[in-house]
Design an enzyme around this catalytic site. Structure first.
Site, PDB file in Angstrom:
ATOM      1  CD  GLU A 212      -2.385   1.312   2.783  1.00 27.11           C
ATOM      2  OE1 GLU A 212      -3.534   1.764   2.885  1.00 27.11           O
ATOM      3  OE2 GLU A 212      -1.696   0.968   3.776  1.00 27.11           O
TER       4      GLU A 212
ATOM      5  CE  LYS B 158      -6.733   0.691   4.675  1.00 31.09           C
ATOM      6  NZ  LYS B 158      -5.575   1.603   4.917  1.00 31.09           N
TER       7      LYS B 158
ATOM      8  CB  CYS C 116      -3.094  -1.058   5.600  1.00 25.49           C
ATOM      9  SG  CYS C 116      -2.005  -0.245   6.798  1.00 25.49           S
TER      10      CYS C 116
END
Length: 337
Positions: free
Chosen positions: A60, A129, A162
């Protein structure tokens, strides 16, 4: 067992390379173009580094850096030059690639998106995300769920980004939809190091699923990212781990999706993803097939509420310099004006 980092590849093996990419500082279109070229070069390095590699994974923020800049001039589109360059790099090097982009959104804040491109230059997986790292990140919450694809050697692959990986529900969703390998890309910095390690292992163990996880690396003059490439086997054992913090190092290992499938079918003890819906099958035929979890029931009903909900102090991004939002989820920026 990791085949000496993939040097000794078995017939059923998938070799993954995690690029601990040097953290960039991207402000202008020219910066973005240079960083695109850098990533393309690193795809070539990955192929030269290991001829057996099937999939190269970039963290990322590998394209945009950690500035959280939402300037539309440097946001990407799926049909833009950056993604086109990534596609060509995968074709030229006969390799699958996983890439990160901050994606232009005409209806609100940009999306933090991830792509998996095959060795023919086709986008096989596109993910937004779901859980931005609030209150630090300004990205629009994802709205297209978690896709699972058939990757190299027929391996079933999912991608999360993440902070997503801090929610056990995310890894469970990947596994429930059939993922044998879950990729987790990140830009995390050193304070998250220990949480990064134990969540990567827990995500694997709880779901009998290989996880391949990597952060940005090095400093951009303001932030220090940590690398920490980790490939974790389905039983929670670490197969490969980048512990030196060396930027641009590629952490590699062979993983075996066929052994994931075997474990999911044959394990009794700690076959947790199966046993979630078959509680106590020794005592009752088939086990208890119900939902005893109040939080799940409340989420579905739209009534999820913590006992301390009204006491939570940080509920928007103002502590990190972002204006408090007025638009509700699902409404476009134009409609909210």
């Amino acid at each position: 067992m990791n085949g000496l980092g993939g040097l000794n590849k078995s017939p059923e093996g998938v070799v993954i390379g995690l690029v601990q990419l040097q953290l960039p500082n991207v402000v202008t279109r020219a910066d973005l173009a240079r960083q695109t070229e850098r990533i393309v070069w690193m795809v070539g390095k990955a192929r030269r580094n290991l001829s057996t590699m099937d999939l190269v994974v970039f963290p990322e923020y590998s394209l945009h850096g950690l500035s959280m800049d939402t300037n539309p001039e440097i946001m990407c589109r799926l049909d833009g030059p950056e993604v086109t360059a990534f596609k060509k790099a995968c074709v030229d090097n006969r390799i699958w690639g996983c890439f990160s982009i901050m994606e232009f959104n005409p209806h609100g804040n940009p999306y933090n998106s991830g792509l998996i491109i095959d060795d023919h230059g086709e986008i096989k997986l596109y993910y937004r995300k779901l859980h931005p790292w609030i209150p630090v990140e300004p990205w629009e919450p994802g709205d297209i769920g978690i896709p699972v694809i058939e990757g190299p050697k027929g391996a079933r692959i999912a991608l999360i980004i993440c902070h997503d990986g801090m929610f056990p529900e995310m890894a469970r969703e990947c596994a429930y939809k059939g993922a044998e390998i879950m990729i987790r890309t990140a830009g995390y910095t050193a304070p998250i190091r220990e949480a990064w390690r134990f969540t990567n292992q827990a995500n694997s163990f709880q779901n009998l699923m290989v996880t391949a996880n990597v952060c940005m690396c090095g400093s951009d003059g303001s932030f220090d990212s940590m690398g920490e490439g980790m490939i974790v086997n389905f039983d929670g054992a670490v197969l490969a781990h980048g512990t030196t913090g060396r930027a641009d190092e590629i952490i590699t290992a062979e993983v075996r999706p066929d052994l994931v499938r075997e474990a999911r079918i044959n394990w009794g003890v700690e076959n947790n993803i199966y046993q979630l819906w078959h509680r106590g099958y020794v005592a009752v035929k088939g086990g208890a097939m119900d939902c005893p979890y109040t939080f799940m029931q409340d989420m579905v009903a739209g009534t999820f509420r913590l006992p301390w909900e009204d006491q939570v102090k940080v509920t928007d991004g103002s502590s990190c310099g972002f204006p408090a939002p007025t638009r509700m989820y699902g409404k476009t920026a134009k409609a909210a004006e």
